[in-house]
Design a protein around this motif. Structure first.
Motif, short mmCIF file in Angstrom:
data_model
loop_
_atom_site.label_atom_id
_atom_site.label_comp_id
_atom_site.label_asym_id
_atom_site.label_seq_id
_atom_site.Cartn_x
_atom_site.Cartn_y
_atom_site.Cartn_z
N ASN A 36 0.82 -1.21 0.00
CA ASN A 36 0.00 0.00 0.00
C ASN A 36 0.86 1.27 0.00
O ASN A 36 0.46 2.29 -0.58
CB ASN A 36 -0.95 0.00 1.20
N MET A 37 2.03 1.20 0.62
CA MET A 37 2.95 2.35 0.57
C MET A 37 3.41 2.59 -0.86
O MET A 37 3.49 3.73 -1.32
CB MET A 37 4.16 2.09 1.47
N HIS A 38 3.69 1.50 -1.58
CA HIS A 38 4.11 1.61 -2.98
C HIS A 38 3.02 2.30 -3.81
O HIS A 38 3.33 3.09 -4.72
CB HIS A 38 4.40 0.21 -3.53
N ASP A 39 1.75 2.02 -3.49
CA ASP A 39 0.62 2.62 -4.22
C ASP A 39 0.19 3.97 -3.63
O ASP A 39 -0.82 4.53 -4.05
CB ASP A 39 -0.57 1.66 -4.21
N GLN A 40 0.97 4.45 -2.64
CA GLN A 40 0.70 5.72 -1.97
C GLN A 40 -0.67 5.75 -1.28
O GLN A 40 -1.29 6.79 -1.14
CB GLN A 40 0.83 6.90 -2.95
N LEU A 41 -1.11 4.57 -0.84
CA LEU A 41 -2.34 4.47 -0.04
C LEU A 41 -1.93 4.52 1.43
O LEU A 41 -1.89 3.50 2.13
CB LEU A 41 -3.08 3.17 -0.38
N TRP A 42 -1.56 5.73 1.87
CA TRP A 42 -0.92 5.89 3.18
C TRP A 42 -1.81 5.40 4.33
O TRP A 42 -1.31 4.77 5.26
CB TRP A 42 -0.55 7.36 3.41
N SER A 43 -3.11 5.71 4.27
CA SER A 43 -4.02 5.32 5.36
C SER A 43 -4.13 3.80 5.48
O SER A 43 -4.05 3.24 6.59
CB SER A 43 -5.40 5.93 5.12
N ASP A 44 -4.28 3.12 4.33
CA ASP A 44 -4.36 1.65 4.34
C ASP A 44 -3.04 1.05 4.84
O ASP A 44 -3.04 0.05 5.57
CB ASP A 44 -4.66 1.12 2.93
N ALA A 45 -1.93 1.68 4.45
CA ALA A 45 -0.61 1.20 4.88
C ALA A 45 -0.46 1.32 6.39
O ALA A 45 0.03 0.40 7.06
CB ALA A 45 0.50 1.98 4.17
N ALA A 46 -0.90 2.47 6.93
CA ALA A 46 -0.80 2.69 8.38
C ALA A 46 -1.60 1.63 9.14
O ALA A 46 -1.15 1.10 10.16
CB ALA A 46 -1.30 4.09 8.73
N THR A 47 -2.79 1.30 8.63
CA THR A 47 -3.64 0.27 9.26
C THR A 47 -2.94 -1.08 9.23
O THR A 47 -2.90 -1.80 10.23
CB THR A 47 -5.00 0.17 8.53
N ASP A 48 -2.36 -1.43 8.06
CA ASP A 48 -1.67 -2.72 7.92
C ASP A 48 -0.47 -2.82 8.86
O ASP A 48 -0.26 -3.85 9.51
CB ASP A 48 -1.20 -2.92 6.48
N PHE A 49 0.32 -1.75 8.93
CA PHE A 49 1.51 -1.77 9.79
C PHE A 49 1.12 -1.87 11.27
O PHE A 49 1.82 -2.52 12.05
CB PHE A 49 2.38 -0.54 9.55
N PHE A 50 0.01 -1.23 11.64
CA PHE A 50 -0.44 -1.31 13.03
C PHE A 50 -0.89 -2.73 13.37
O PHE A 50 -0.57 -3.26 14.44
CB PHE A 50 -1.57 -0.31 13.30
N GLU A 51 -1.61 -3.37 12.43
CA GLU A 51 -2.03 -4.75 12.63
C GLU A 51 -0.81 -5.68 12.70
O GLU A 51 -0.77 -6.61 13.51
CB GLU A 51 -2.96 -5.19 11.50
N ALA A 52 0.18 -5.42 11.83
CA ALA A 52 1.42 -6.22 11.84
C ALA A 52 2.12 -6.05 13.18
O ALA A 52 2.59 -7.03 13.78
CB ALA A 52 2.34 -5.79 10.70
N PHE A 53 2.21 -4.80 13.66
CA PHE A 53 2.83 -4.52 14.96
C PHE A 53 2.16 -5.31 16.07
O PHE A 53 2.82 -5.95 16.89
CB PHE A 53 2.77 -3.01 15.25
N LYS A 54 0.82 -5.29 16.11
CA LYS A 54 0.08 -6.00 17.18
C LYS A 54 0.33 -7.51 17.12
O LYS A 54 0.52 -8.15 18.16
CB LYS A 54 -1.42 -5.70 17.06
N ASN A 55 0.36 -8.06 15.90
CA ASN A 55 0.60 -9.50 15.76
C ASN A 55 2.02 -9.89 16.15
O ASN A 55 2.23 -10.89 16.84
CB ASN A 55 0.30 -9.94 14.33
N TYR A 56 2.99 -9.10 15.70
CA TYR A 56 4.38 -9.37 16.08
C TYR A 56 4.57 -9.22 17.59
O TYR A 56 5.33 -9.97 18.21
CB TYR A 56 5.33 -8.42 15.35
N ASP A 57 3.89 -8.23 18.16
CA ASP A 57 3.98 -8.00 19.60
C ASP A 57 3.45 -9.20 20.36
O ASP A 57 4.06 -9.66 21.34
CB ASP A 57 3.19 -6.74 19.96
#
Length: 402
Positions: free
Chosen positions: A205-226
């Protein structure tokens, strides 16, 4: 074997267990496992593999299926710490041949995953393809449709494949697979697997400049990794902060309950300081933080590729605020405020005029921005853009005829 004991003495002891064994059984199997581990530690690869093959012979009838699976699984995890790719390949492939013979599908699947991850780390993408096909086939019914009972295994395969397409920058395949992975509902995967899928989705999503969707994905990734206790959580938190800045959000990403404990993490503090400078539109502080935190920010290739976007965003915000009270602004004045050359100021102004964010035009002769005459500015730069495209087209035509 205790710390400091001579491994050769321990090796002799386990070999005596084998000699005392009248027929293949549990004690010989356990002794061979220890022999494999000792030879691995001693660096004797050939003898280690010979002992491992001998141990695998016991799985036919000498020990129970559960006992053999447990010991082989343990050795797979033990040897996986090696950085010797040739040894790992031989070890995994030897295991797979024995498991196919024993029809142990569960351990076969796990070993294939280890092998495909080995080739991923080595960037051997062609070698990965065949294994991925075999793994996909193992998650299908006889009619070729996906077996809903194997959703967890399917997500593990998707996670490896998604990482491969991310590295290859194959966004078309990545999008298809990412949405397929999110659509798998009949699964209880390890949170690390979900973290991988979401992190790669964020990068897509960052590559496609969909910043909001990217932020959501990274937050979900953070929670799962945590949840998994995986150190990638810190990287994903940094990526979430990056996406938040790019989407020009005024919300503090550390307001989230899960992120608060990491606000003072040394790896994250540079990014939090960057957010503070960004929200205050303090360009000089922003650039200073980038210069002084090269290891935590600029040494990450993923963050580095978006730094120019960030600088452009903050320069745009400062510029728009700077020119607000004026109808005429000198380019050198803007250059000094933004801390960039006048040529870059002009380029930024033209793009903002074309994007309808500034109503006006640049007087290149007198080095002035004249604010207010929207039509004149737009017409001028649209005409210039049209002219540039025509020149490019003529150039390509001439090159094709040459």
């Amino acid at each position: 074997m205790l710390e400091g004991d001579d491994p050769r003495e321990a090796l002799d002891g386990f070999r005596q267990v084998l000699q005392m064994e009248q027929e293949k059984g549990e004690w010989g199997f356990k002794a061979l496992k220890q022999i494999v581990k000792l030879l691995y530690k001693m660096g004797d690869r050939q003898k280690m593999m010979d002992a491992y093959r001998q141990m695998l012979d016991y799985t036919d009838s000498a020990v129970t299926r559960n006992a053999s699976e447990k010991k082989i699984n343990s050795l797979l995890d033990f040897v996986s710490a090696s950085s010797d790719l040739d040894l790992l390949q031989e070890f995994y492939e030897t295991t797979l041949r024995a498991l196919e013979k024993a029809r142990n599908d569960r351990l076969w699947f796990k070993t294939q995953l280890k092998l495909v991850n080995l080739w991923f780390k080595a960037k051997e993408y062609n070698r990965m393809q065949k294994i991925l096909k075999d793994l996909h086939r193992s998650c299908q019914r006889e009619d070729g449709s996906e077996d809903l009972k194997k959703g967890t295994q399917l997500l593990e395969v998707y996670a490896v494949e998604i990482q491969m397409y991310t590295e290859q920058r194959n966004n078309k395949k990545l999008k298809q697979l990412y949405h397929k992975a999110l659509g798998v509902k009949s699964a209880i995967p390890h949170p690390r697997i979900l973290g991988i899928i979401r992190e790669c989705g964020g990068k897509m999503n960052m590559h496609d400049q969909l910043w909001s969707d990217a932020a959501t994905d990274f937050f979900e990734a953070f929670k799962n990794y945590d949840e998994a206790g995986n150190m990638r959580r810190v990287q994903c938190l940094k990526y979430m902060v990056l996406a938040n800045m790019l989407m020009e959000s005024k919300v503090d990403p550390f307001d989230a309950q899960e992120a608060k404990p990491y606000k003072q993490d040394p790896e994250v503090m540079a990014m939090t300081n960057l957010v503070a400078a960004y929200q205050a539109n303090d360009i000089r502080e922003f650039e200073k933080i980038l210069q002084h935190n090269k290891r935590t920010i600029m040494d990450d290739p993923f963050i580095r590729q978006y730094v120019e976007d960030l600088l452009r965003k903050i320069r745009t915000q400062v510029l728009l605020k700077l020119i607000q009270p004026y109808t005429r602004v000198q380019l050198p004045f803007i250059s000094a405020a933004l801390h960039i050359p006048e040529a870059d100021v002009e380029q930024l102004l033209v793009s903002l005029i074309l994007d309808n964010r500034i109503a006006g035009h640049v007087d290149q002769v007198n080095q002035l921005l004249e604010v207010g005459d929207k039509a004149q500015g737009m017409n001028k730069y649209v005409a210039m853009e049209k002219w540039a495209n025509q020149v490019k087209s003529i150039h390509q035509t001439v090159c094709n005829r040459a």
